[in-house]
Design a protein around this motif. Structure first.
Motif, mmCIF file in Angstrom:
data_model
loop_
_atom_site.group_PDB
_atom_site.id
_atom_site.type_symbol
_atom_site.label_atom_id
_atom_site.label_comp_id
_atom_site.label_asym_id
_atom_site.label_seq_id
_atom_site.Cartn_x
_atom_site.Cartn_y
_atom_site.Cartn_z
ATOM 1 N N ASP A 110 36.235 125.040 30.309
ATOM 2 C CA ASP A 110 36.362 124.228 29.098
ATOM 3 C C ASP A 110 35.573 124.825 27.932
ATOM 4 O O ASP A 110 36.049 124.853 26.795
ATOM 5 C CB ASP A 110 35.888 122.792 29.358
ATOM 6 C CG ASP A 110 37.033 121.868 29.747
ATOM 7 O OD1 ASP A 110 38.137 122.035 29.197
ATOM 8 O OD2 ASP A 110 36.827 120.992 30.598
ATOM 9 N N LYS A 111 34.369 125.300 28.210
ATOM 10 C CA LYS A 111 33.547 125.905 27.154
ATOM 11 C C LYS A 111 34.232 127.125 26.554
ATOM 12 O O LYS A 111 34.201 127.341 25.341
ATOM 13 C CB LYS A 111 32.177 126.307 27.715
ATOM 14 C CG LYS A 111 31.241 125.138 27.976
ATOM 15 C CD LYS A 111 29.905 125.634 28.524
ATOM 16 C CE LYS A 111 28.989 124.468 28.892
ATOM 17 N NZ LYS A 111 27.720 124.934 29.506
ATOM 18 N N LEU A 113 37.451 127.660 26.472
ATOM 19 C CA LEU A 113 38.616 127.203 25.708
ATOM 20 C C LEU A 113 38.219 126.526 24.397
ATOM 21 O O LEU A 113 39.047 126.418 23.481
ATOM 22 C CB LEU A 113 39.457 126.255 26.553
ATOM 23 C CG LEU A 113 40.207 126.903 27.720
ATOM 24 C CD1 LEU A 113 40.907 125.837 28.562
ATOM 25 C CD2 LEU A 113 41.217 127.924 27.210
ATOM 26 N N ASP A 114 36.965 126.097 24.305
ATOM 27 C CA ASP A 114 36.503 125.474 23.063
ATOM 28 C C ASP A 114 36.568 126.429 21.873
ATOM 29 O O ASP A 114 36.525 125.992 20.724
ATOM 30 C CB ASP A 114 35.062 124.954 23.225
ATOM 31 C CG ASP A 114 34.996 123.676 24.062
ATOM 32 O OD1 ASP A 114 36.046 123.029 24.234
ATOM 33 O OD2 ASP A 114 33.894 123.346 24.552
ATOM 34 N N GLU A 116 39.095 127.907 20.959
ATOM 35 C CA GLU A 116 40.479 127.809 20.472
ATOM 36 C C GLU A 116 41.119 129.200 20.401
ATOM 37 O O GLU A 116 41.385 129.745 19.335
ATOM 38 C CB GLU A 116 40.533 127.102 19.112
ATOM 39 C CG GLU A 116 39.985 125.690 19.162
ATOM 40 C CD GLU A 116 40.158 124.931 17.851
ATOM 41 O OE1 GLU A 116 40.703 125.523 16.889
ATOM 42 O OE2 GLU A 116 39.773 123.756 17.797
ATOM 43 N N LYS A 130 44.354 124.875 33.351
ATOM 44 C CA LYS A 130 43.531 123.942 32.582
ATOM 45 C C LYS A 130 44.171 123.676 31.220
ATOM 46 O O LYS A 130 44.221 122.531 30.749
ATOM 47 C CB LYS A 130 42.134 124.533 32.401
ATOM 48 C CG LYS A 130 41.125 123.614 31.741
ATOM 49 C CD LYS A 130 40.513 122.668 32.758
ATOM 50 C CE LYS A 130 39.210 122.093 32.277
ATOM 51 N NZ LYS A 130 38.649 121.079 33.171
ATOM 52 N N LEU A 131 44.677 124.727 30.599
ATOM 53 C CA LEU A 131 45.343 124.579 29.299
ATOM 54 C C LEU A 131 46.527 123.617 29.386
ATOM 55 O O LEU A 131 46.691 122.745 28.533
ATOM 56 C CB LEU A 131 45.853 125.936 28.819
ATOM 57 C CG LEU A 131 44.934 126.808 27.980
ATOM 58 C CD1 LEU A 131 45.542 128.199 27.822
ATOM 59 C CD2 LEU A 131 44.698 126.178 26.616
ATOM 60 N N GLU A 134 44.994 119.801 30.773
ATOM 61 C CA GLU A 134 43.973 119.012 30.072
ATOM 62 C C GLU A 134 43.711 119.426 28.625
ATOM 63 O O GLU A 134 43.124 118.660 27.867
ATOM 64 C CB GLU A 134 42.645 119.091 30.853
ATOM 65 C CG GLU A 134 42.733 118.507 32.248
ATOM 66 C CD GLU A 134 41.444 118.698 33.017
ATOM 67 O OE1 GLU A 134 40.397 118.960 32.386
ATOM 68 O OE2 GLU A 134 41.472 118.585 34.250
ATOM 69 N N ARG A 135 44.128 120.632 28.242
ATOM 70 C CA ARG A 135 43.833 121.116 26.892
ATOM 71 C C ARG A 135 45.119 121.488 26.148
ATOM 72 O O ARG A 135 45.210 122.518 25.476
ATOM 73 C CB ARG A 135 42.884 122.321 26.954
ATOM 74 C CG ARG A 135 41.559 122.081 27.669
ATOM 75 C CD ARG A 135 40.695 121.041 26.983
ATOM 76 N NE ARG A 135 40.284 121.425 25.643
ATOM 77 C CZ ARG A 135 39.201 122.145 25.364
ATOM 78 N NH1 ARG A 135 38.392 122.555 26.330
ATOM 79 N NH2 ARG A 135 38.891 122.445 24.113
ATOM 80 N N ARG A 136 46.118 120.650 26.280
ATOM 81 C CA ARG A 136 47.439 120.952 25.744
ATOM 82 C C ARG A 136 47.450 121.106 24.223
ATOM 83 O O ARG A 136 48.325 121.768 23.663
ATOM 84 C CB ARG A 136 48.434 119.865 26.165
ATOM 85 C CG ARG A 136 48.692 119.812 27.664
ATOM 86 C CD ARG A 136 49.779 118.812 28.010
ATOM 87 N NE ARG A 136 51.012 119.085 27.280
ATOM 88 C CZ ARG A 136 51.882 120.014 27.614
ATOM 89 N NH1 ARG A 136 51.680 120.764 28.683
ATOM 90 N NH2 ARG A 136 52.976 120.198 26.910
ATOM 91 N N ASP A 137 46.478 120.515 23.563
ATOM 92 C CA ASP A 137 46.404 120.633 22.101
ATOM 93 C C ASP A 137 46.206 122.074 21.653
ATOM 94 O O ASP A 137 46.517 122.422 20.503
ATOM 95 C CB ASP A 137 45.254 119.777 21.561
ATOM 96 C CG ASP A 137 43.917 120.156 22.170
ATOM 97 O OD1 ASP A 137 43.802 120.116 23.420
ATOM 98 O OD2 ASP A 137 42.996 120.500 21.412
ATOM 99 N N LEU A 138 45.722 122.932 22.576
ATOM 100 C CA LEU A 138 45.459 124.333 22.229
ATOM 101 C C LEU A 138 46.679 125.233 22.424
ATOM 102 O O LEU A 138 46.714 126.348 21.903
ATOM 103 C CB LEU A 138 44.301 124.873 23.079
ATOM 104 C CG LEU A 138 42.956 124.166 22.943
ATOM 105 C CD1 LEU A 138 41.947 124.778 23.910
ATOM 106 C CD2 LEU A 138 42.443 124.249 21.506
#
Length: 431
Positions: A110-111, A113-114, A116, A130-131, A134-138
């Motif tokens: 997560d860190k 992916l932060d 962006e 993970k993308l 949980e991190r689909r906005d990216l």
């Protein structure tokens, strides 16, 4: 920087320098990247084994103008001194650490992916997973990614088949200058390095059982035979099983091999290759190691439940004791009589990648080609618009990496003459 941190950084930098001195192809690419800056302004998120050879790739990408954030792709494969040395470098951040918990492992992803990212580099596809979960906005910001290993490609192909893959990925693992050398010669040598330095036992004269005869299995079998072992291969693919037999190895189901093996090495990328039925058939003292990406190939949960005692007998070796009579009685719900029969099974590195969790990973000269493919694939992604899905590495990248490697080894090869080229392209020439 206090003394202990300086010592850590110095140790990591020495390892990186040693690897760099044995990776001439990637060094040439780094010099080109430094001059051309093909990755200027790009943000690259990575989940790879954080050790010295990977650090050389990270430095190469940063030299090309990228900002890079990296974490590990396995809880036991990070080398803390290398991770700290990387984190001290300009335009690079590293949040990997050795022996992290599963929660810490995914927190680190997560860190990363932060930042962006525009581009991702994965080894096992956990970052891409993970993308998408949980991190689909990216996802809309990502122009593409690279995948390093067979297991990751399998996951991505499954995603693509279900229509779930929402980004372009280059299958770096499937480049010839990656899998034919990294998977075969790299895994072949480094897996045995991890096993031998961990156990300090002789391989010659032992029976080695290898689960799976893909490129990794081929390499491990070849080196086991060279060390003087009798090699047994287990397979589900009839063509690979036939190939293993023609290569001189015995082939049989794991249920049969379990009773005769001294050392077991799994390389399939699948789960439960060695399971509870197999543990009960093993010789006491059997050694189990995994060279596949995830720690699912050996059923450790089943082994724990069967065991009456578990203890660490040496660094990276856990000894599981099974009382065979008690286990059989529980399973058959009967009261068998007989003498106590204990089986002691030794599992290396908690069933994780033995070459990295208990060793230093693949030799630098092999990773030189793998990471050259990664660097050039990242450049290709940055300069081309790719559709969603899994893509092959362009053939010209593969051939260029091979040519550079041959040149670094002072090897020259023949070229087709004009007459030979015409003959090759002509369909009318016959007897």
């Amino acid at each position: 920087m206090d003394a202990s941190k300086k010592e850590l950084a110095d140790s990591g930098n020495l390892k990186i320098e040693w690897a760099k001195n044995h990776m001439p192809v990637l060094e040439q690419i780094r010099k080109e990247f430094e001059a051309e800056k093909p990755l200027k302004g790009r943000r690259i998120a990575m989940a790879l084994h954080v050790e010295a050879k990977t650090a050389v790739l990270v430095e190469t990408l940063a030299a090309g103008g990228a900002n890079v954030a990296i974490t590990g792709c396995n809880p036991l494969s990070t080398q803390d001194d290398v991770a700290y040395a990387l984190d001290c470098k300009e335009n690079i951040s590293c949040c990997a650490k050795y022996d992290c918990t599963n929660a810490e492992y995914y927190e680190a992803i997560d860190k990363v992916l932060d930042m962006e990212p525009d581009i991702t580099i994965d080894d096992g596809a956990d970052l891409i997973f993970k993308l998408h979960k949980e991190r689909r906005d990216l996802l809309p910001k990502i122009i593409g990614g690279c995948e390093e290993t067979t297991t990751g490609i399998h996951r991505l192909m499954a995603m693509q088949k279900e229509g779930a893959l929402e980004m372009a990925v280059l299958a770096v693992n499937d480049a010839q200058t990656k899998f034919m050398f990294d998977n075969r010669y790299g895994t072949g040598q480094s897996a045995w390095d991890g096993i031998m330095r961990t156990t300090n036992l002789l391989v010659a004269g032992k029976t080695v059982v290898i689960g799976g005869y893909g490129w990794c299995g081929r390499g491990i079998a070849m080196r086991a035979a060279g060390l003087g072992a009798e090699v047994v291969v287990t397979e589900i693919n009839p063509v690979r099983a036939l190939e293993a037999r023609m290569d001189g190895y015995r082939v049989m189901p794991m249920a049969n091999a379990a009773a005769i093996g001294d050392i077991f090495v799994t390389t399939t990328g699948n789960c439960d290759v060695i399971s509870t039925e197999h543990f009960l058939k093993m010789k006491s003292g059997a050694i189990l190691a995994n060279a596949g990406h995830f720690n699912v190939e050996i059923d450790l949960e089943g082994l724990k439940k069967m065991s009456t005692d578990i203890k660490t007998v040496r660094k990276n070796i856990k000894e599981y004791t099974i009382n065979k009579n008690q286990t059989e009685s529980r399973e058959q719900n009967s009261n068998k009589s007989g003498n106590k029969h204990e089986i002691k099974i030794n599992v290396l590195a908690d069933g994780r990648l033995v070459n990295l969790a208990a060793g230093d990973g693949h030799p630098a000269e092999v990773m030189d080609m793998s990471f050259a493919n990664q660097a050039l694939s990242v450049k290709y992604i940055a300069q081309n618009k790719l559709s969603h899905g899994v893509h092959k590495v362009p053939a010209e990248i593969d051939e260029w990496v091979a040519s550079l490697k041959l040149k670094s080894m002072s090897i020259e090869i023949d070229r087709l003459t004009d007459k030979q080229r015409c003959y090759t392209d002509d369909w009318e020439a016959g007897t």
